[in-house]
Design an enzyme around this catalytic site. Sequence first.
Site, PDB file in Angstrom:
ATOM      1  N   GLY A   1     -79.849 -18.121 123.527  1.00  0.00           N
ATOM      2  CA  GLY A   1     -78.979 -17.210 124.246  1.00  0.00           C
ATOM      3  C   GLY A   1     -77.532 -17.205 123.343  1.00  0.00           C
ATOM      4  N   ILE A   2     -76.622 -16.832 123.933  1.00  0.00           N
ATOM      5  CA  ILE A   2     -75.333 -16.577 122.861  1.00  0.00           C
ATOM      6  C   ILE A   2     -74.369 -17.448 123.508  1.00  0.00           C
ATOM      7  CG2 ILE A   2     -74.359 -14.709 124.709  1.00  0.00           C
ATOM      8  CD1 ILE A   2     -73.278 -13.255 121.900  1.00  0.00           C
ATOM      9  N   GLY A   3     -73.289 -18.013 122.473  1.00  0.00           N
ATOM     10  CA  GLY A   3     -72.381 -18.855 122.845  1.00  0.00           C
ATOM     11  C   GLY A   3     -72.544 -20.277 121.966  1.00  0.00           C
TER      12      GLY A   3
ATOM     13  N   LYS B   1     -58.020 -24.587 134.498  1.00  0.00           N
ATOM     14  CA  LYS B   1     -56.605 -24.301 133.830  1.00  0.00           C
ATOM     15  C   LYS B   1     -55.752 -25.573 133.923  1.00  0.00           C
ATOM     16  CE  LYS B   1     -54.909 -21.156 137.400  1.00  0.00           C
ATOM     17  NZ  LYS B   1     -54.454 -19.571 137.513  1.00  0.00           N
TER      18      LYS B   1
ATOM     19  N   GLU C   1     -84.040 -11.476 123.113  1.00  0.00           N
ATOM     20  CA  GLU C   1     -83.230 -10.402 123.447  1.00  0.00           C
ATOM     21  C   GLU C   1     -82.073  -9.939 122.730  1.00  0.00           C
ATOM     22  OE1 GLU C   1     -82.691 -11.372 127.508  1.00  0.00           O
ATOM     23  OE2 GLU C   1     -80.721 -12.316 127.004  1.00  0.00           O
TER      24      GLU C   1
ATOM     25  N   GLY D   1     -81.632 -11.779 130.494  1.00  0.00           N
ATOM     26  CA  GLY D   1     -83.040 -12.183 130.355  1.00  0.00           C
ATOM     27  C   GLY D   1     -83.416 -13.465 130.660  1.00  0.00           C
TER      28      GLY D   1
END
Length: 444
Positions: A218-220, A368, A243, A341
């Site tokens: 995945g992304i990150g 935060k 993907e 996905g």
Amino acid sequence: MNYTAEYRDKLCTPEEAVQVVKSGDWVDYTTSLGKPALLDRALAKRRDELIDVKIRGNLISGPIEIAECDPTQEHFIYNSWHCSAYERKLCDRGLCYFIPMVFHNNSAYYKHFLTVNVAMACVTPMDRHGYFNFSTATGVSAQILRKADIVILEINEHLPKLYGGYDECIHISEVNYIVEGEHDPLPDIQYPAPSVIDEQIAANLIPYMTDGMTLQLGIGTLPHAVGNLIAQSDLKDLGMHTELCSDAYLQLHKAGKLTNNRKTVNRGKGVLGIAIGSRETYEWIDENPGIAAYPLEYVNSPEVIAHIDNMLSINSCLEVDLYGQVSSESSGMRQISGTGGQLDFLTGTAASRGGKAFICMSSTYRDKHGIRYSRIVPRFGGDIITSPRSQVYYVATEYGVANLVGRSTWERAEAIISLAHPDFRESLLAAAEAQHIWRRSNQR
């Protein structure tokens, strides 16, 4: 055959092209670098002439002019089926609506259910055969443009050209209008260095990896940590079937690990649907015979994934509950990303011979104000469930890895609690008892 004359006949300014958009229309921007920046700007200038124009896109970095110019949404309504960080902020401002979509259904949704009056897409310059390449947006573009009543192409001189399996390009005969203009250089996305916890999670996954496996990352920051660790390991002959191609794969390529030579599907080819990363990644995939771009209906097909031996899928999430349900796309009612996905690769990888599917997360996070919370929660109370408990396999945090396959509710609770930060384990155990998913004989 010379297509120059046809090209000139269809060439117009962005302002001329967007005159085809009518009030009430559905307009599509495809995805990511496929966003038509010049056309978007020209369409925004028509705001006061139009009412109720609906636009779809996803994974688009800002600005999206039609959304920014119309805070009342009387004229333009923007919709995304996978939020980028920018689109997430639009959602927070009430300027974007989310479309739930499992990625392998993308083409089918457009083919059978969705209306596209006007499709606008950035593409590479036309080649001598009359074709325009969808570049990093190949995963979604073809069916959207095929469904459209009117197709407008915007030539982006910076886009990489990707070779593909099918539907990676469109012929000029299928196009109504073409626009040209100067574009900013492609964004040079740089991800933060992996945290110590990211590296700990990545280290926990390494024992499950073998030579010749095919990766979906995945992304990150976590996938980048995994990519870094694999690049430094003794693993070899790895494959890519993903993907979304990011810099994690570039790291593996530069280390000589990504050969694709032992893949059982698309041998010798690294397969992707979409690419988002640094300019160096775009240079790597540009006209690279070792890379093949496909529509997401193929890349994310659980059946296709199942035929890839030793498939390894690594995805992130936001929270997991004691039942094994996974939330990856929302924080409470706040939309963060999208279904994407994840479920496709969980399903397909589980059926792969030697396949392993991981859902990964840090055990805690801070808000935060600096207050720490557990990502493992007793049960969800409003968060969107991305992956059902029946299809979740390996779950990993910095405290280890648990395989939930075939486990009863009490076994799942025990395994999941073992992955939690020690400061939260007692409260999670108490919650499991209250939810009747904890055996009295279990050790505390």
